[in-house]
Design an enzyme around this catalytic site. Structure first.
Site, PDB file in Angstrom:
ATOM      1  N   PHE A   1       0.952  -0.951  -0.062  1.00 21.27           N
ATOM      2  CA  PHE A   1       0.122  -0.223  -0.156  1.00 21.27           C
ATOM      3  C   PHE A   1       0.829   1.182   0.182  1.00 21.27           C
ATOM      4  CE2 PHE A   1       1.001  -0.201   4.950  1.00 21.27           C
ATOM      5  CZ  PHE A   1       0.858   0.945   5.014  1.00 21.27           C
TER       6      PHE A   1
ATOM      7  N   GLU B   1       9.168  -4.096  13.367  1.00 22.29           N
ATOM      8  CA  GLU B   1       8.216  -2.887  12.120  1.00 22.29           C
ATOM      9  C   GLU B   1       7.232  -1.983  12.606  1.00 22.29           C
ATOM     10  OE1 GLU B   1       7.721  -4.372   8.478  1.00 22.29           O
ATOM     11  OE2 GLU B   1       8.747  -2.579   7.436  1.00 22.29           O
TER      12      GLU B   1
ATOM     13  N   LYS C   1      -0.649  -7.102  -9.039  1.00 27.78           N
ATOM     14  CA  LYS C   1      -2.206  -7.181  -8.299  1.00 27.78           C
ATOM     15  C   LYS C   1      -1.772  -5.745  -7.202  1.00 27.78           C
ATOM     16  CE  LYS C   1      -2.883  -9.007  -4.537  1.00 27.78           C
ATOM     17  NZ  LYS C   1      -3.498  -7.174  -3.570  1.00 27.78           N
TER      18      LYS C   1
ATOM     19  N   CYS D   1       9.380   1.972   4.234  1.00 27.64           N
ATOM     20  CA  CYS D   1      10.730   1.008   3.945  1.00 27.64           C
ATOM     21  C   CYS D   1      11.941   1.216   4.054  1.00 27.64           C
ATOM     22  CB  CYS D   1      10.053  -0.146   2.985  1.00 27.64           C
ATOM     23  SG  CYS D   1      11.708   0.279   1.342  1.00 27.64           S
TER      24      CYS D   1
ATOM     25  N   SER E   1       4.957  -7.143   3.062  1.00 31.37           N
ATOM     26  CA  SER E   1       5.530  -7.488   4.259  1.00 31.37           C
ATOM     27  C   SER E   1       6.484  -8.805   4.436  1.00 31.37           C
ATOM     28  CB  SER E   1       4.633  -8.132   5.729  1.00 31.37           C
ATOM     29  OG  SER E   1       3.559  -8.635   5.608  1.00 31.37           O
TER      30      SER E   1
ATOM     31  N   GLU F   1      -4.463  -3.142  -2.082  1.00 37.58           N
ATOM     32  CA  GLU F   1      -6.722  -3.500  -2.196  1.00 37.58           C
ATOM     33  C   GLU F   1      -6.738  -2.327  -1.573  1.00 37.58           C
ATOM     34  OE1 GLU F   1      -4.302  -6.009  -0.763  1.00 37.58           O
ATOM     35  OE2 GLU F   1      -5.954  -6.957   0.591  1.00 37.58           O
TER      36      GLU F   1
HETATM   37  P1  NAD Z   1       1.282  -7.014   3.000  1.00 36.62           P
HETATM   38  O1  NAD Z   1       2.277  -7.866   3.284  1.00 36.62           O
HETATM   39  O2  NAD Z   1       0.565  -6.769   4.132  1.00 36.62           O
HETATM   40  O3  NAD Z   1       0.765  -6.856   1.950  1.00 36.62           O
HETATM   41  C1  NAD Z   1       2.149  -6.434   0.214  1.00 36.62           C
HETATM   42  C2  NAD Z   1       1.005  -6.965  -0.599  1.00 36.62           C
HETATM   43  O4  NAD Z   1       0.605  -8.367  -0.548  1.00 36.62           O
HETATM   44  C3  NAD Z   1      -0.147  -6.813  -0.907  1.00 36.62           C
HETATM   45  O5  NAD Z   1      -0.603  -6.250  -2.532  1.00 36.62           O
HETATM   46  C4  NAD Z   1      -1.309  -7.067  -0.328  1.00 36.62           C
HETATM   47  O6  NAD Z   1      -2.730  -7.290  -0.954  1.00 36.62           O
HETATM   48  C5  NAD Z   1      -0.988  -9.006  -0.556  1.00 36.62           C
HETATM   49  N1  NAD Z   1      -0.966 -10.217   0.807  1.00 36.62           N
HETATM   50  C6  NAD Z   1      -1.472  -9.257   1.823  1.00 36.62           C
HETATM   51  N2  NAD Z   1      -1.696 -10.254   2.992  1.00 36.62           N
HETATM   52  C7  NAD Z   1      -0.929 -11.412   1.984  1.00 36.62           C
HETATM   53  C8  NAD Z   1      -1.518 -12.782   2.666  1.00 36.62           C
HETATM   54  N3  NAD Z   1      -1.441 -13.801   3.596  1.00 36.62           N
HETATM   55  N4  NAD Z   1      -1.056 -13.593   1.196  1.00 36.62           N
HETATM   56  C9  NAD Z   1      -0.783 -13.196   0.290  1.00 36.62           C
HETATM   57  N5  NAD Z   1      -0.664 -11.770  -0.378  1.00 36.62           N
HETATM   58  C10 NAD Z   1      -1.088 -11.265   0.853  1.00 36.62           C
HETATM   59  O7  NAD Z   1       2.586  -5.519   3.404  1.00 36.62           O
HETATM   60  P2  NAD Z   1       1.710  -3.769   3.203  1.00 36.62           P
HETATM   61  O8  NAD Z   1       0.595  -3.714   4.485  1.00 36.62           O
HETATM   62  O9  NAD Z   1       1.123  -3.136   2.033  1.00 36.62           O
HETATM   63  O10 NAD Z   1       3.056  -3.160   3.039  1.00 36.62           O
HETATM   64  C11 NAD Z   1       3.912  -2.560   3.928  1.00 36.62           C
HETATM   65  C12 NAD Z   1       5.231  -3.869   3.885  1.00 36.62           C
HETATM   66  O11 NAD Z   1       5.931  -3.576   3.147  1.00 36.62           O
HETATM   67  C13 NAD Z   1       6.388  -3.376   5.183  1.00 36.62           C
HETATM   68  O12 NAD Z   1       6.387  -4.755   5.741  1.00 36.62           O
HETATM   69  C14 NAD Z   1       7.248  -2.771   4.557  1.00 36.62           C
HETATM   70  O13 NAD Z   1       8.271  -2.783   4.557  1.00 36.62           O
HETATM   71  C15 NAD Z   1       7.039  -3.409   3.141  1.00 36.62           C
HETATM   72  N6  NAD Z   1       7.286  -2.968   1.967  1.00 36.62           N
HETATM   73  C16 NAD Z   1       8.941  -3.028   1.949  1.00 36.62           C
HETATM   74  C17 NAD Z   1       9.676  -2.561   1.001  1.00 36.62           C
HETATM   75  C18 NAD Z   1      10.662  -3.183   0.111  1.00 36.62           C
HETATM   76  O14 NAD Z   1      11.389  -2.833  -0.913  1.00 36.62           O
HETATM   77  N7  NAD Z   1      11.757  -4.188   0.774  1.00 36.62           N
HETATM   78  C19 NAD Z   1       8.421  -1.644   0.205  1.00 36.62           C
HETATM   79  C20 NAD Z   1       7.662  -1.127   1.095  1.00 36.62           C
HETATM   80  C21 NAD Z   1       6.992  -1.133   0.944  1.00 36.62           C
END
Ligand code: NAD
Length: 499
Positions: free
Chosen positions: A149, A382, A173, A281, A226, A176
């Site tokens: 997000f 985090e 994808k 991040c 994550s 959401e």
């Molecule tokens: P998230 O892991 O909850 O979601 C990321 C994506 O995965 C979304 O599209 C979501 O719909 C999908 N998703 C969520 N749960 C899932 C599951 N159980 N199975 C399959 N897909 C699933 O992350 P978020 O809350 O959207 O974003 C924040 C996280 O992203 C933080 O941990 C942040 O550090 C990380 N992030 C990392 C970087 C990097 O470059 N390392 C960059 C930006 C964000």
């Protein structure tokens, strides 16, 4: 009036799936729309469309690809403000920051506008008598991306333009929570002349991701999000024969040494901890400062943090906006409360804050904690919110040790006037992206982006040279065009050079 965000497949909006999920304006807390959630059937439709489009796109000339990439780049630049406003409405970050994220996405498009140069292979003339060898890279097929997000424009731009430039087709994808930017981007691709089906968007949640992870026609998965989800996606994706790059969570440290420019370090520490409400991040949620200058540094950071204007992201002079969701806000504030109960000192308390007139929005203000111990959740996990933990350390050695003990390894920064200290720091910490007097060291697009340890799963980092490598497969050709000599039963190659 609310709106519905659907899918974009084969150049047109497609509706359907397994229901919807609400989209909120975090600043007001208001439900402004709904996003459709793709089911496995809809994902299959998108993948089949992308597979079909691959037949001709993979054969397109580099000149044609470059022309489309340039046009897309120009359209993204011309629409940066509009795209930024869409991001602010659904994410909550301030408009200037949202436009900034479009700019970082543009950098990657700039880079792949040079795709003919990037895909130029290697040639060895006369490896053996009359025998030449050349190698080059071919696209994979249908590539998929799953994005978080916090950067609804930048993260998709880290992957899709690179994949497409290399001759692949793509299924995105997005998160959401803030899905509208993805459709705006799909429209720009179309206007740039990209053939239908080369860039597709399926909206959805973990069910849509599961369908991509296991689909036999998806050749690669690029994930940003994550660590828990990234690890699982990597395990399932690789078990299904895909190449996977998963950029995951972070807990980045900044180190402030006694010889640092304290004013510069304090300004940048506050900006990197509280910018985008800490939902980056590459933020610096932990600053370790040497005891000698700790009092002065902390006083300066607290002053800077107090001066941050927290307001609706569309407010002209806002520095920091709202948090993505009510649940994220509650989790952030609960972590602060837990740390306080365990003995941490709250030097600046953002809990309960909201700008006037925004009582129902998802808000918390800048928060600064000290006397945090490494076993507290506020240090270990985090937080992904505007919470800065300031630790006191004896010296550089202790700072390096602290970072070495942290399971994450995305980014880290050192503030110092000493080249020797900076050199030791850069060499001794297990972190992918390091800043020396640079608080958020996101590499430029012609280098690659990625962390180490729990911040990354896979082999190739994202964008830059590693991105091109990820989205292509190597092929080597050994050829002879001279008069056929007597048949040989040896391997053809330089080591067999006999005639
Ligand atoms: P998230 O892991 O909850 O979601 C990321 C994506 O995965 C979304 O599209 C979501 O719909 C999908 N998703 C969520 N749960 C899932 C599951 N159980 N199975 C399959 N897909 C699933 O992350 P978020 O809350 O959207 O974003 C924040 C996280 O992203 C933080 O941990 C942040 O550090 C990380 N992030 C990392 C970087 C990097 O470059 N390392 C960059 C930006 C964000």
């Amino acid at each position: 009036m609310t709106f519905t965000v659907s899918h974009h497949i084969g150049g047109r909006i497609v509706t359907g799936g397994r229901g919807t999920s609400p989209i909120h304006n975090p600043s007001t807390g208001e439900r402004i729309g709904d996003v459709e959630l793709a089911d496995a059937e809809l994902v299959s439709q998108a993948v089949a469309t992308a597979k079909e489009a691959f037949q001709s796109w993979s054969q397109s000339s580099l000149g044609r690809r470059t022309a489309i990439l340039f046009a897309f780049r120009e359209l993204m630049a011309a629409n940066a403000e509009q795209l930024g406003a869409i991001v602010t409405r659904e994410h909550g970050k301030v408009l200037s920051d949202a436009i900034g994220e479009v700019g970082r996405g543009l950098d990657v498009i700039d880079y792949v506008c040079g795709i003919p140069q990037l895909l130029k292979g290697e040639f060895t003339m006369q490896a053996s008598s009359g025998l030449d060898v050349y190698s080059f890279r071919e696209p994979l097929g249908v590539c998929a991306g799953v994005t978080p997000f916090n950067f609804p424009v930048m993260c998709p731009m880290w992957m899709a333009p690179v994949a497409i430039a290399c001759g692949n087709t793509f299924v995105l994808k997005p998160s959401e929570a803030d899905p509208s930017a993805s459709l705006f981007i799909a429209d720009l691709w179309q206007r740039a002349g990209l053939p239908d089906g080369v860039f597709n968007v399926v909206q959805g949640d973990r069910h849509a991701v599961a369908a991509l992870e296991t689909h036999p026609d998806v050749k690669s998965l690029s994930f940003v999000g994550s660590t828990r989800v990234g690890r699982e996606l990597h395990a399932i994706g690789t078990a299904h024969g895909k190449r996977v790059q998963a950029l995951c969570g972070a807990k980045n440290h900044g180190l402030v040494l006694a010889d640092a420019d304290l004013e510069f370090a304090a300004t940048n520490a506050a900006a990197s901890a509280f910018g985008a409400a800490g939902e980056r991040c590459m933020a610096l949620p932990v600053i370790a400062v040497v005891e000698q200058v700790a009092e002065e540094f902390i006083a300066r950071v607290v002053d800077k943090a107090k001066a941050i204007k927290v307001a609706d992201g569309m407010t002209a002079d806002a520095d920091m906006g709202a948090i993505i969701s009510r649940s994220a806000r509650d989790r952030i504030e609960a972590t602060v409360t837990e740390a306080e109960a365990a003995g941490a000192r709250v030097l600046l308390d953002g809990r309960g804050f909201h700008p006037d007139g925004h009582e129902d929005g998802f808000w918390t203000g800048p928060t600064i904690l000290t006397d945090v111990t490494t076993d507290m959740r506020a240090y270990r996990e985090e937080i992904f919110g505007p919470v800065l933990v300031i630790m006191r350390i004896k010296d550089l050695d202790e700072g390096i040790e602290l970072i070495r003990d942290c399971p994450f390894g995305n980014g880290a920064a050192i503030f110092t006037g000493s080249g020797q200290a900076a050199r030791r720091f850069t060499r001794e910490i297990p972190v992918g992206m390091i800043g020396v007097n640079v608080p958020i060291p996101v590499p430029v697009a012609y280098h690659s982006f990625g962390g180490w340890q729990d911040s990354f799963v896979g082999e190739s980092h994202i964008y830059g040279p590693e991105g091109v490598k990820f989205f292509t497969e190597a092929k080597a050709v050994t050829q002879r065009w001279t008069e056929p000599a007597a048949a040989t039963f040896h391997f053809a190659g330089a080591s067999q050079a006999s005639n």
